[in-house]
Design a protein around this motif. Structure first.
Motif, short mmCIF file in Angstrom:
data_model
loop_
_atom_site.label_atom_id
_atom_site.label_comp_id
_atom_site.label_asym_id
_atom_site.label_seq_id
_atom_site.Cartn_x
_atom_site.Cartn_y
_atom_site.Cartn_z
N GLN A 22 0.74 -1.26 0.08
CA GLN A 22 0.05 -0.20 0.05
C GLN A 22 0.83 1.20 0.11
O GLN A 22 0.63 2.22 -0.83
N ILE A 23 1.72 0.99 0.87
CA ILE A 23 2.94 2.24 0.75
C ILE A 23 4.16 1.76 0.73
O ILE A 23 4.72 0.97 1.57
N ALA A 24 4.85 2.16 -0.15
CA ALA A 24 6.04 2.00 -0.33
C ALA A 24 7.08 2.71 0.74
O ALA A 24 6.66 3.95 1.04
N GLN A 131 3.30 -8.68 -13.32
CA GLN A 131 2.02 -7.92 -13.43
C GLN A 131 0.74 -9.02 -14.02
O GLN A 131 1.27 -9.97 -14.40
N THR A 144 -6.15 -4.06 -19.27
CA THR A 144 -5.84 -3.62 -18.01
C THR A 144 -4.54 -4.24 -17.55
O THR A 144 -4.48 -5.36 -17.75
N LEU A 145 -3.70 -3.25 -16.76
CA LEU A 145 -2.44 -3.96 -16.36
C LEU A 145 -2.55 -3.55 -14.89
O LEU A 145 -2.70 -2.44 -14.48
N ILE A 146 -2.31 -4.69 -14.03
CA ILE A 146 -2.29 -4.41 -12.63
C ILE A 146 -0.76 -4.78 -12.20
O ILE A 146 -0.52 -6.14 -12.07
N PRO A 147 0.00 -4.08 -11.77
CA PRO A 147 1.17 -4.50 -11.26
C PRO A 147 1.07 -5.27 -9.95
O PRO A 147 0.10 -4.89 -8.91
N VAL A 149 2.88 -5.84 -7.58
CA VAL A 149 3.24 -5.15 -6.13
C VAL A 149 2.25 -4.45 -5.57
O VAL A 149 2.01 -4.46 -4.36
N ARG A 150 1.11 -3.98 -6.33
CA ARG A 150 -0.05 -3.37 -5.87
C ARG A 150 -1.21 -4.04 -5.56
O ARG A 150 -2.06 -3.58 -4.92
N THR A 174 -6.76 -3.80 -5.56
CA THR A 174 -5.81 -2.99 -5.27
C THR A 174 -6.25 -2.11 -4.23
O THR A 174 -7.24 -2.00 -3.71
N ALA A 175 -5.41 -1.15 -3.82
CA ALA A 175 -5.61 0.03 -2.95
C ALA A 175 -6.89 0.84 -3.44
O ALA A 175 -7.52 1.65 -2.70
N ALA A 176 -7.20 0.85 -4.90
CA ALA A 176 -8.05 1.60 -5.40
C ALA A 176 -9.26 0.81 -6.13
O ALA A 176 -10.14 1.43 -5.99
N ASN A 177 -9.14 -0.23 -6.36
CA ASN A 177 -10.28 -0.72 -6.97
C ASN A 177 -10.03 -2.42 -7.15
O ASN A 177 -8.99 -2.94 -6.41
N GLN A 179 -10.56 -5.75 -9.60
CA GLN A 179 -10.75 -6.34 -10.89
C GLN A 179 -11.03 -7.75 -10.89
O GLN A 179 -10.48 -8.38 -9.99
#
Lengths: 206, 510
Positions: A22-24, A131, A144-147, A149-150, A174-177, A179
């Motif tokens: 979430q936070i690097a 990814q 859509t690409l999701i790293p 790490v996220r 992810t922290a945002a959405n 998929q």
């Protein structure tokens, strides 16, 4: 521990306790003096996909059932709309009824017969080293690409219709959405979930 | 735990500042406000309503004192603990590492008594701890204690975590106010300009118009009698003569009032503005009547957004927002870092306030073959409205077609401004319709990246690119549409760290 049972361990919240992924860590904390454990056994490789993968072919039937349900709902709405139009516009009901029936049939044909196989043919996913790649759509084609790490969390979920077909969805948070990859066989889904989780963990630990 | 038992001391449990009695009561009164109003209007005699109010007031005061007495907080094991509640008891345990923001603000009551209000927020559910009255020194101490990196930066100041030999009550050495604080202040002339071009003008104006329409009857009669007296016109045809003038006066009046209200409102909410950096935090303070201080941990910043509303573009001003996770002040989950920055100062501002968040890549922009889409697509709405207007009012309805001119202008501006590019390991995405928005997003903050193309875009080899940043509890999407379809593909590959950044664009300059 009660309020009075106090101990004074000055144990600090370690900086690393911030949830990884979430936070690097801030760039200043670049060289944490944690010695890597010597002679760490090399992790077994997680198999990744060489090619874009299709969904389970049963997806077509699953979506057709979904299409039947949404067609029923839409038919109801169209019928209500036509009835409202009849009272508002005061035109002859024959035309309205014919239009409504035509709409309902067109809608049903699209949702049940046409769209599911096309959507299945266009749906592809690929788990890569760092990814997850998704590509799908019908009129709008979206990649859509999701790293990894996220990735915070991976679930497999199954609705009532999916259960009948024995299909699962993999949902990646992810922290945002979130998929979702719909309609995979149980083996495929479990494998994908485990692989994503493992790769995400490794990517975060790096 | 048993290893350190010998060293145990009782942590200092604290209450709020005594003013906390008042602020607690006010909070309670706010909750029961409707009861008071009901009491006020209940009964025809003054007596019963007043007695009811007195009873409620007594209850409120007792409640305030009791709550203030019961509320105690202390620090222990790198966590903030709080015990609170009269009827429902509440024990709060907040790990410092989970705390995402400590906001210091001061409402009117706090300002009168020279205290501040501290709100501690974590990502999960917004405000967890709300201490409505603390001395400023105490507030800053809490801010330091709950800030893990701040602790690492200067352990001497964070007394409670190392209770042995350090007096936690000692006032912290005053941190020198950073020079940046005054540097980005907003002058009063700028406040006026900000208010006069504010995006709230429309809201205020329509609100006033609505109010006016409610009072129209009365105003009309008033105006007619007065203007008739003033002009001394003949009885015949006064209505038709005066009508247009009155309408013009009223419209101008509403406009002027809108402007004045907007400027006053802006001054109140943005007066005494300062922004600066303190160790690892961004601090934004603003407000004349109600003081708002927001602090954002810098390593939680996800993206910076630069917003240029249409009215600010001719005067070269923008507002700067920071998206951070787990912190919501206003505008969803973004915090305004500056409402009225000179666009030319943007690089210096970002270097100063949020270092590492500025990049000026050449943007990949929509190609010439995309221009038609920017002009045609929004026209459909205008044409539909025009058709409806024509159906309703026949030929005069076609005046709606004039709306095509601004629509095309905006379409052309969008085509000219939109773009996406990569530099300094950051992606910059610019979108626009009326407002131009530029997002600066470091690659490691990209949650997901998308490329999409609909049927019409595919026919012209166009595609849209978007990235999603985490913001608050959800995400924020930044999209640049109708780029050459090779660009989103290349940006996607870049975002996935499998390819070098795409070549600098050969097309139009940014």
């Amino acid at each position: 521990m009660t309020d009075d049972d106090v101990q004074t361990d000055p144990g600090l919240p370690a900086v690393a306790s911030i949830e990884p992924g979430q936070i690097a860590p801030p760039p200043t904390a670049e060289a944490p003096p944690q010695p890597t454990p010597p002679a760490a056994a090399p992790l077994p490789p997680v198999p990744v996909d060489d090619h874009l993968q299709p969904l389970d072919p049963r997806a077509v039937r699953l979506w057709r059932v979904g299409g039947v349900i949404s067609t029923l709902i839409w038919s109801g709405l169209i019928a209500v709309g036509a009835a409202a139009g009849f009272f508002v516009l005061e035109t002859s009901w024959e035309y309205l009824a014919a239009g409504a029936v035509a709409l309902i049939i067109l809608n049903a044909v699209l949702r049940i017969a046409v769209i599911p196989p096309i959507r299945f043919r266009l749906w592809r996913y690929q788990l890569r080293e760092d990814q997850l790649f998704l590509r799908r759509g019908f009129l709008v084609i979206r990649s859509t690409l999701i790293p990894l790490v996220r990735v915070q969390n991976v679930d497999t979920v199954q609705g009532p219709i999916s259960r009948y077909f024995g299909l699962w969805s993999v949902v990646v948070f992810t922290a945002a959405n979130a998929q979702s990859i719909p309609a995979l066989s149980q083996r495929q889904a479990d494998h994908l979930r485990e692989s994503i989780a493992e790769l995400a963990r490794r990517a975060r630990d790096e | 735990m048993s290893a350190v038992r010998s060293q145990r001391t009782t942590p200092v449990k604290r209450r709020m500042h005594p003013i906390g009695v008042i602020t607690t009561i006010v909070q309670a009164l706010r909750q029961f406000l409707f009861l008071f109003v009901a009491a006020l209007f209940s009964g025809d005699s003054l007596g019963s309503g007043a007695w009811l109010q007195l009873a409620l007031l007594t209850v409120a005061v007792a409640y305030g004192v009791g709550r203030w007495w019961r509320l105690r907080y202390w620090f222990e094991d790198g966590a903030m603990r709080l015990s609170d509640g009269l009827i429902f008891h509440r024990e709060v345990f907040l790990e410092a590492s989970k705390v995402q923001a400590v906001d210091i603000r001061a409402g009117i009551i706090q300002r009168i008594f020279d205290v501040v209000r501290v709100q501690v927020k974590t990502g999960a559910t917004g405000t967890q701890v709300d201490l409505t009255a603390l001395s400023r020194v105490e507030a800053e101490r809490i801010q330091r204690l709950l800030d893990p990196e701040g602790w690492a930066a200067d352990p001497v100041q964070t007394g409670d975590y190392a209770p042995v030999g350090i007096d936690p009550t000692a006032a912290a050495p005053a941190t020198p106010s950073p020079a940046t604080r005054s540097r980005w202040a907003i002058s009063s002339r700028e406040l006026v300009a900000l208010g006069a071009t504010s995006g709230q003008l429309g809201v205020i104006g329509s609100g006033l118009a609505w109010l006016f329409s409610q009072a129209q009857e009365r105003i009309n009669t008033w105006l007619e009698t007065n203007i008739e007296a003033f002009v001394g016109s003949s009885a015949a045809g006064t209505g038709e003569m005066v009508g247009p003038i009155v309408v013009a006066v009223i419209v101008l009046g509403i406009l002027a009032l809108t402007w004045i209200l907007s400027i006053v409102g802006t001054t109140i909410s943005w007066g005494d503005f300062s922004v600066g950096r303190k160790r690892d935090r961004l601090l934004v303070a603003r407000g004349l009547l109600e003081r708002r201080e927001v602090s954002v941990q810098r390593d939680r910043i996800q993206a910076i957004t630069v917003v240029e509303p249409l009215l600010h573009q001719p005067i070269g001003r923008c507002s700067v927002y920071v998206e951070s996770i787990g912190h919501a002040e206003e505008k969803g989950a973004s915090t305004c870092l500056h409402p009225f920055l000179r666009v030319a100062d943007l690089p210096a501002f970002l270097d100063d306030v949020a270092p590492g968040f500025h990049a000026a890549p050449r943007l990949h922009q929509p190609p010439t073959r995309a221009l038609l889409r920017f002009l045609v697509r929004p026209s459909f709405t205008v044409l539909a409205v025009a058709a409806a207007a024509f159906w309703l009012w026949s030929t005069p309805g076609l005046l709606v077609l004039l709306g095509l001119i601004p629509t095309w202008a905006i379409g052309w501006l969008s085509w000219r401004d939109i773009g996406a590019g990569v530099a300094n390991d950051m992606v910059v995405v610019r979108s626009r319709r009326w407002t131009r928005r530029t997002a600066y997003l470091p690659r490691r903050r990209i949650q997901t990246a998308d490329a999409s193309a609909n049927v019409f875009q595919r026919r012209r080899d166009l595609a849209s690119f978007s990235v999603v940043a985490a913001s608050g509890a959800t995400g924020r999407t930044y999209e640049a549409r109708d780029l050459d379809d090779a660009v989103p593909a290349a940006l996607l590959a870049w975002a996935g760290r499998t390819a070098p950044p795409p070549e600098a664009p050969q097309g139009r300059a940014a």
